[in-house]
Design a protein around this motif. Structure first.
Motif, PDB file in Angstrom:
ATOM      1  N   GLY A  31       3.616   9.680   9.932  1.00  0.00           N
ATOM      2  CA  GLY A  31       4.343   9.836   8.680  1.00  0.00           C
ATOM      3  C   GLY A  31       5.687   9.142   8.766  1.00  0.00           C
ATOM      4  N   MET A  71       2.900   0.016  10.274  1.00  0.00           N
ATOM      5  CA  MET A  71       2.065   0.816   9.389  1.00  0.00           C
ATOM      6  C   MET A  71       1.159   1.797  10.117  1.00  0.00           C
ATOM      7  SD  MET A  71       3.148   0.145   6.464  1.00  0.00           S
ATOM      8  CE  MET A  71       1.925   1.011   5.523  1.00  0.00           C
ATOM      9  N   ASP A  72       0.549   1.393  11.236  1.00  0.00           N
ATOM     10  CA  ASP A  72      -0.337   2.319  11.954  1.00  0.00           C
ATOM     11  C   ASP A  72       0.419   3.554  12.422  1.00  0.00           C
ATOM     12  OD1 ASP A  72      -2.611   0.813  11.584  1.00  0.00           O
ATOM     13  OD2 ASP A  72      -2.410  -0.259  13.485  1.00  0.00           O
ATOM     14  N   ARG A 101       1.111   5.761   9.464  1.00  0.00           N
ATOM     15  CA  ARG A 101      -0.107   6.476   9.070  1.00  0.00           C
ATOM     16  C   ARG A 101      -0.368   7.651  10.005  1.00  0.00           C
ATOM     17  NH1 ARG A 101      -1.889   1.036   8.169  1.00  0.00           N
ATOM     18  NH2 ARG A 101      -2.115   0.682   5.946  1.00  0.00           N
ATOM     19  N   THR A 102      -0.039   7.481  11.274  1.00  0.00           N
ATOM     20  CA  THR A 102      -0.259   8.537  12.269  1.00  0.00           C
ATOM     21  C   THR A 102       0.814   9.608  12.201  1.00  0.00           C
ATOM     22  OG1 THR A 102      -1.277   6.948  13.754  1.00  0.00           O
ATOM     23  CG2 THR A 102      -0.531   9.004  14.734  1.00  0.00           C
ATOM     24  N   SER A 137       0.842  -1.189   0.000  1.00  0.00           N
ATOM     25  CA  SER A 137       0.000   0.000   0.000  1.00  0.00           C
ATOM     26  C   SER A 137       0.878   1.240   0.000  1.00  0.00           C
ATOM     27  CB  SER A 137      -0.929   0.013   1.217  1.00  0.00           C
ATOM     28  OG  SER A 137      -0.186   0.134   2.405  1.00  0.00           O
ATOM     29  N   VAL A 194       1.246   4.765   1.551  1.00  0.00           N
ATOM     30  CA  VAL A 194       0.739   5.388   2.763  1.00  0.00           C
ATOM     31  C   VAL A 194       0.866   6.897   2.731  1.00  0.00           C
ATOM     32  CG1 VAL A 194       1.025   5.527   5.258  1.00  0.00           C
ATOM     33  CG2 VAL A 194       1.253   3.341   4.109  1.00  0.00           C
ATOM     34  N   ALA A 195       2.018   7.385   2.392  1.00  0.00           N
ATOM     35  CA  ALA A 195       2.301   8.801   2.543  1.00  0.00           C
ATOM     36  C   ALA A 195       2.857   9.381   1.247  1.00  0.00           C
ATOM     37  CB  ALA A 195       3.272   9.007   3.701  1.00  0.00           C
TER      38      ALA A 195
END
Length: 127
Positions: A111, A104-105, A108-109, A62, A64-65
């Motif tokens: 960067g 990953m979490d 996502r929070t 995926s 993400v950023a």
């Protein structure tokens, strides 16, 4: 007659949009930042193509950023320019970044962060 005029106007508008898009792409390729953005867009489009209808790829990979991806691409292109000007080997066959799913979490929070940024903000990476 009105429908034909409307369709002709729509075609003219589409042509103008395509011409502006082409001009913008040419301008983007004049600068490292634009090249980096275009590169990331191509990578993300390829990811969408590969993962369409393929749950394995979609689950395992995926993006993400996007901003972090562009930032990393800018750094890579600047380094490439530096290598070229220093007459160092600069060809890249493949590049990738792997992140463990358990991180990953946090990414996502927070960067993507450098080691120095994680240390300064007391953010630890899961190993």
């Amino acid at each position: 007659a009105a429908a034909k005029i409307k369709q002709e106007m729509h075609e003219e508008w589409r042509q103008e949009v395509e011409e502006r898009k082409e001009q913008e792409n040419e301008k983007m390729n004049d600068h490292v930042d634009g090249k980096a953005y275009m590169f990331v867009e191509c990578v993300l489009e390829k990811h969408r193509e590969l993962s369409a209808g393929n749950p394995t790829i979609d689950t395992l990979t995926s993006a993400v950023a996007r901003d972090d991806m562009v930032f990393m691409a800018i750094k890579m292109l600047h380094l490439h320019e530096s290598f070229c000007s220093d007459l160092k080997p600069s060809h890249v066959d493949i590049g990738y970044h792997y992140t463990r799913p358990e991180n990953m979490d946090r990414i996502r929070t927070d960067g993507l962060m450098t080691h120095a940024e994680r240390t300064a903000q007391s953010v630890g990476a899961l190993h």
